[in-house]
Enzyme design. Structure first.
Site: not given
Length: 373
Positions: A95, A15, A93, A74, A269, A117
């Site tokens: 996490h 991505r 993101y 990510k 995650d 998130e």
């Protein structure tokens, strides 16, 4: 503002933070964009498409040196974290709850870090997590069905069955975005599906939608164990926004499940919902413990990267534009839902769920805002 888009370097992550169309939108608003060479090549966005959109193509160091706003997909890997500065905003993101190493490195960088998130909306949802949760939920059943094949360590069960043979039993833990999308796929494949949740409204919604094609169950420890030991495929779809996932499946219960059953832990995650869960990669997606095949890939949507990138950009672009147009402090003051995404600000942790999970002190979001001017 100068916006930077590095190439993702996590294992089998294809991505990209911004598509050429999104870059063109930023350029039209008067911003500069640097994109790392070949950032979108694997999913059909070559450097010429980014140049045509107005971006400058450079290397990773060039992206981080020039940009004030870094847009990724990510969490930054160690080599990327080393390039972050205190005057930068990282939007991706994160996490953080199960990842002390990353959290400490981002705190040390001094950068302000906004996690996709934990951005909220006026409906109480998570608009930047939702598109990837939709993808991951649909992929979970697809991946689980493949893992059930005998050659891949599974029980040798076809989820939809055939005439005269029972269908496979799918147990979904959680009826939110991931669970609802997994449910749609499992029903479509003809499986026998049971959904567990602790919110009666969620169970009513799913019951109205699917009727007697599924079974909805209020989740208790007894009910959970009863369903797990009969399951062919378990989908872990539980979420506490920003916090570590609850460990619902103990090793002892896992050992009672049918040998060759499959657990797809989409909650990985946030640390995973099983005692035996640990993050895997697309290169080595599964392992077996207590006779159960575990599929715990931490970036599942990366496998369908073009679809996932387009869906993610549809959701993130308005926020990227707000940050670029207004600057960090003004954008956060004007949008309390975007402010909810602020996890780290100039060396201070600002997310309560992460602080609780990692036993770290937390600065309130209002206090953090005062440090951003």
């Amino acid at each position: 503002m100068h916006v930077g888009v590095p190439r993702e370097i996590k294992n089998h992550e294809y991505r990209v933070g911004l598509t050429p169309m999104a870059v063109a939108e930023l350029i039209a608003h008067g911003h500069q964009v640097s994109v790392e060479a070949d950032a979108g090549l694997a999913i059909g966005y070559d450097d010429s498409a980014y140049r045509a959109a107005g971006a400058r193509i450079t290397d990773a160091r060039g992206v981080f040196e020039q940009a004030r706003l870094i847009v990724k997909v990510k969490e930054p890997q160690a080599s990327e974290r080393a390039l972050l500065r205190a005057d930068q905003v990282l939007f991706t993101y994160l996490h953080l709850a199960p990842d002390r190493e990353q959290t400490e490195a981002l705190l040390a960088s001094g950068a302000c870090c906004i996690a996709y998130e934990t951005v909220t909306d006026q409906y109480g949802g998570l608009p930047l997590l939702a598109p990837m949760s939709e993808v991951a939920g649909r992929m979970a059943v697809q991946a689980g069905a493949g893992c059930l094949e005998k050659a891949r360590g599974g029980r040798g069960v076809l989820l939809g069955g055939v005439p005269g043979v029972p269908r496979g039993k799918v147990v979904i833990l959680g009826g939110g975005v991931v669970g609802s999308n997994a449910l749609a796929m499992a029903v479509g494949m003809g499986a026998e599906v049971r959904v567990l949740d602790r919110d009666p409204q969620v169970l009513r919604r799913l019951d109205r939608q699917y009727g007697n094609r599924i079974q909805t169950l209020f989740s208790t420890s007894v009910t959970l164990e009863e369903q797990l030991v009969e399951a062919d495929l378990v989908i872990g779809a539980v979420l506490i926004p920003g916090a570590a996932a609850p460990r619902l499946i103990s090793r002892a219960v896992l050992a009672r499940m049918q040998p060759g059953a499959v657990l797809v832990d989409v909650a990985i995650d946030q640390g995973g919902c099983a005692e035996t869960s640990r993050a895997t990669t697309h290169a080595e997606p599964t392992y077996v413990e207590e006779g159960i095949v575990h599929y715990c890939v931490a970036n599942m949507p990366g496998a369908v990267a073009r679809t996932a990138t387009q869906a993610l950009n549809n959701a993130t672009l308005p926020y990227v534009l707000a940050l670029a147009n207004k600057g960090l402090a003004q954008a956060l003051r004007e949008d309390r839902h975007l402010l909810a995404g602020l996890n780290i600000a100039h060396g201070r942790l600002t997310n309560g769920g992460v602080g609780e999970a990692l036993d770290m002190p937390v600065q309130g979001l209002e206090d953090a805002l005062e440090t951003l001017d």
